[in-house]
Design a protein around this motif. Structure first.
Motif, mmCIF file in Angstrom:
data_model
loop_
_atom_site.group_PDB
_atom_site.id
_atom_site.type_symbol
_atom_site.label_atom_id
_atom_site.label_comp_id
_atom_site.label_asym_id
_atom_site.label_seq_id
_atom_site.Cartn_x
_atom_site.Cartn_y
_atom_site.Cartn_z
ATOM 1 N N ALA A 89 0.843 -1.196 0.000
ATOM 2 C CA ALA A 89 0.000 0.000 0.000
ATOM 3 C C ALA A 89 0.878 1.246 0.000
ATOM 4 O O ALA A 89 1.966 1.249 0.581
ATOM 5 C CB ALA A 89 -0.913 -0.006 1.228
ATOM 6 N N CYS A 90 0.353 2.309 -0.644
ATOM 7 C CA CYS A 90 1.156 3.526 -0.779
ATOM 8 C C CYS A 90 1.079 4.408 0.460
ATOM 9 O O CYS A 90 1.963 5.210 0.719
ATOM 10 C CB CYS A 90 0.714 4.307 -2.012
ATOM 11 S SG CYS A 90 -0.878 5.164 -1.813
ATOM 12 N N GLY A 91 -0.030 4.287 1.204
ATOM 13 C CA GLY A 91 -0.172 5.085 2.418
ATOM 14 C C GLY A 91 -0.742 6.474 2.200
ATOM 15 O O GLY A 91 -0.983 7.202 3.174
ATOM 16 N N SER A 92 -0.989 6.865 0.940
ATOM 17 C CA SER A 92 -1.408 8.258 0.725
ATOM 18 C C SER A 92 -2.526 8.434 -0.297
ATOM 19 O O SER A 92 -2.868 9.558 -0.640
ATOM 20 C CB SER A 92 -0.197 9.093 0.297
ATOM 21 O OG SER A 92 0.387 8.525 -0.854
ATOM 22 N N CYS A 93 -3.129 7.362 -0.791
ATOM 23 C CA CYS A 93 -4.230 7.506 -1.754
ATOM 24 C C CYS A 93 -5.569 7.623 -1.001
ATOM 25 O O CYS A 93 -5.610 7.593 0.233
ATOM 26 C CB CYS A 93 -4.257 6.308 -2.711
ATOM 27 S SG CYS A 93 -4.741 4.761 -1.915
ATOM 28 N N TRP A 94 -6.662 7.721 -1.754
ATOM 29 C CA TRP A 94 -7.993 7.860 -1.146
ATOM 30 C C TRP A 94 -8.290 6.688 -0.213
ATOM 31 O O TRP A 94 -8.745 6.859 0.908
ATOM 32 C CB TRP A 94 -9.036 7.936 -2.274
ATOM 33 C CG TRP A 94 -10.418 8.345 -1.848
ATOM 34 C CD1 TRP A 94 -10.934 9.606 -1.833
ATOM 35 C CD2 TRP A 94 -11.465 7.474 -1.377
ATOM 36 N NE1 TRP A 94 -12.229 9.581 -1.384
ATOM 37 C CE2 TRP A 94 -12.588 8.286 -1.100
ATOM 38 C CE3 TRP A 94 -11.556 6.098 -1.166
ATOM 39 C CZ2 TRP A 94 -13.787 7.768 -0.626
ATOM 40 C CZ3 TRP A 94 -12.753 5.573 -0.691
ATOM 41 C CH2 TRP A 94 -13.848 6.401 -0.426
ATOM 42 N N MET A 95 -8.019 5.463 -0.689
ATOM 43 C CA MET A 95 -8.278 4.274 0.137
ATOM 44 C C MET A 95 -7.358 4.248 1.357
ATOM 45 O O MET A 95 -7.798 3.968 2.477
ATOM 46 C CB MET A 95 -8.081 3.000 -0.698
ATOM 47 C CG MET A 95 -9.169 2.751 -1.721
ATOM 48 S SD MET A 95 -10.731 2.256 -0.963
ATOM 49 C CE MET A 95 -11.694 1.905 -2.441
ATOM 50 N N CYS A 96 -6.074 4.510 1.132
ATOM 51 C CA CYS A 96 -5.132 4.463 2.257
ATOM 52 C C CYS A 96 -5.468 5.530 3.297
ATOM 53 O O CYS A 96 -5.313 5.300 4.499
ATOM 54 C CB CYS A 96 -3.697 4.613 1.763
ATOM 55 S SG CYS A 96 -3.059 3.130 0.941
ATOM 56 N N ASP A 97 -5.942 6.706 2.837
ATOM 57 C CA ASP A 97 -6.340 7.751 3.788
ATOM 58 C C ASP A 97 -7.432 7.254 4.722
ATOM 59 O O ASP A 97 -7.586 7.742 5.838
ATOM 60 C CB ASP A 97 -6.859 8.994 3.043
ATOM 61 C CG ASP A 97 -5.728 9.836 2.479
ATOM 62 O OD1 ASP A 97 -4.562 9.592 2.874
ATOM 63 O OD2 ASP A 97 -6.010 10.711 1.641
ATOM 64 N N GLN A 103 -7.091 -2.114 -0.324
ATOM 65 C CA GLN A 103 -7.674 -1.613 -1.568
ATOM 66 C C GLN A 103 -6.867 -0.449 -2.128
ATOM 67 O O GLN A 103 -7.381 0.317 -2.953
ATOM 68 C CB GLN A 103 -9.124 -1.167 -1.325
ATOM 69 C CG GLN A 103 -10.032 -2.275 -0.827
ATOM 70 C CD GLN A 103 -10.123 -3.426 -1.800
ATOM 71 O OE1 GLN A 103 -10.095 -3.238 -3.016
ATOM 72 N NE2 GLN A 103 -10.197 -4.646 -1.275
ATOM 73 N N CYS A 104 -5.626 -0.300 -1.705
ATOM 74 C CA CYS A 104 -4.787 0.828 -2.144
ATOM 75 C C CYS A 104 -4.953 1.083 -3.644
ATOM 76 O O CYS A 104 -4.763 0.194 -4.465
ATOM 77 C CB CYS A 104 -3.318 0.537 -1.827
ATOM 78 S SG CYS A 104 -2.190 1.765 -2.539
ATOM 79 N N GLU A 105 -5.310 2.321 -3.989
ATOM 80 C CA GLU A 105 -5.573 2.639 -5.399
ATOM 81 C C GLU A 105 -4.293 2.795 -6.212
ATOM 82 O O GLU A 105 -4.329 2.758 -7.441
ATOM 83 C CB GLU A 105 -6.420 3.917 -5.477
ATOM 84 C CG GLU A 105 -7.835 3.672 -4.966
ATOM 85 C CD GLU A 105 -8.718 4.902 -5.035
ATOM 86 O OE1 GLU A 105 -8.176 6.031 -5.090
ATOM 87 O OE2 GLU A 105 -9.945 4.731 -5.023
ATOM 88 N N THR A 106 -3.182 2.973 -5.538
ATOM 89 C CA THR A 106 -1.916 3.099 -6.261
ATOM 90 C C THR A 106 -1.419 1.743 -6.744
ATOM 91 O O THR A 106 -0.858 1.625 -7.831
ATOM 92 C CB THR A 106 -0.849 3.743 -5.350
ATOM 93 O OG1 THR A 106 -1.367 4.975 -4.856
ATOM 94 C CG2 THR A 106 0.446 4.004 -6.110
ATOM 95 N N THR A 107 -1.639 0.692 -5.932
ATOM 96 C CA THR A 107 -1.083 -0.622 -6.297
ATOM 97 C C THR A 107 -2.152 -1.600 -6.772
ATOM 98 O O THR A 107 -1.818 -2.693 -7.217
ATOM 99 C CB THR A 107 -0.346 -1.273 -5.100
ATOM 100 O OG1 THR A 107 -1.302 -1.728 -4.137
ATOM 101 C CG2 THR A 107 0.626 -0.297 -4.453
#
Ligand code: ZN
Ligand code: ZN
Length: 281
Positions: A89-97, A103-107
């Motif tokens: 997970a990226c930690g900073s996308c809409w899902m991660c927020d 469900q990280c939208e970056t990966t």
């Protein structure tokens, strides 16, 4: 380096493969000191072959020592001891927020309609080389790896990679009322964790169901009441009787996907459907 590779159905082998290297500024390279085998790895071993190719490196429950970090990774340094969660997970996308890291939208692998990329887990989840290897490239290492103390054996920390938080989340979702009764179907590793976490988080009674004597005994050693389903004709009835004719307040199904094909799995599913559990709300 050496790594465990998938070669075909029921065919995995330790092979020499190229060492991973930093490819993105947010990568880290971790020297693996311990790595677990997951029940989910059985899916790869048996049924998910169409989504693997020979040579894919397996494993998604590793920990180790940071060897090298990219220029974008400031929270880790070589020598840090880390557990690597299986979700990437990226930690900073809409899902991660919203802390929906799976469900990280970056990966996430949108072409397959799947959630976040996972280590060592098929083209459905990004074909990312896994951690049953001497070294692991960790994408998005600016966020994912959990730094742990240098003290204590790996077994003290390793289960943070998957099954401990998986079980914790199940207990949270089951939402047993304080002092209430939690039933756990299946006392494999995740079921054992669920049972103990249930007690830790305040369930008054935890009842574990299984048919393997050693698993039942392990649960009993930790204060869990048990039902041996191999000795029962009517599992739901026995469970309901055990809780004053009402059944438990909450139920967790930790039987596992493959096991659901078995008689005990069917019993567990039937029972879970019959008892007045909060998951059915
Ligand atoms: Zn796992
Ligand atoms: Zn994200």
């Amino acid at each position: 380096m050496k790594a465990l590779t998938w070669q075909g159905r029921r065919d995995v082998r330790v092979e020499d493969v190229p060492d991973p290297r930093i490819e993105e500024p947010t990568d880290a390279i971790v020297r693996i000191t311990s790595t677990a085998i997951c029940g989910s790895d059985l899916h790869l071993y048996e049924v998910l072959g169409p989504y693997l190719k020979p040579g894919d490196v397996l494993g998604h429950e590793p920990m180790g020592i940071v060897e090298e970090v990219g220029t974008g990774v400031t929270r880790l340094k070589p020598g840090d001891r880390v557990v690597v969660p299986f979700n990437i997970a990226c930690g900073s996308c809409w899902m991660c927020d919203r802390q929906l890291y799976a469900q990280c939208e970056t990966t996430q692998v949108t072409a397959e309609g799947k959630g976040a990329a996972l280590f060592g887990y098929t083209s459905l989840h990004g074909s990312v080389p896994g951690g049953q290897a001497e070294y692991l490239r960790v994408p998005h290492a600016q966020f994912g790896p959990i730094k742990v103390p240098q003290t204590g054996p790996d077994e003290r920390w390793l289960y943070l990679s998957d099954i401990l938080p998986t079980a914790w989340q199940a207990v949270k979702y089951a939402d047993t009322p304080p002092g209430g009764t939690l039933a756990v179907f299946g006392l494999g590793p995740v079921g054992q964790f669920c049972a103990r976490i249930g007690r830790h988080l305040g369930a008054g009674r935890v009842i574990g169901l299984d048919l393997v004597p050693e698993r039942l005994e392990m649960a009993r050693r930790h204060g869990v009441e048990t039902l041996d389903v191999s000795q029962l004709d009517d599992v739901p009835g026995a469970l309901i009787d055990l809780v004053d004719g009402r059944g438990p307040d909450a139920v967790i199904d930790a039987v596992g996907m493959e096991a659901h094909g078995s008689t005990s799995g069917k019993l567990a599913q039937t029972a879970a459907g019959l008892v007045p559990d909060r998951l059915a709300d």
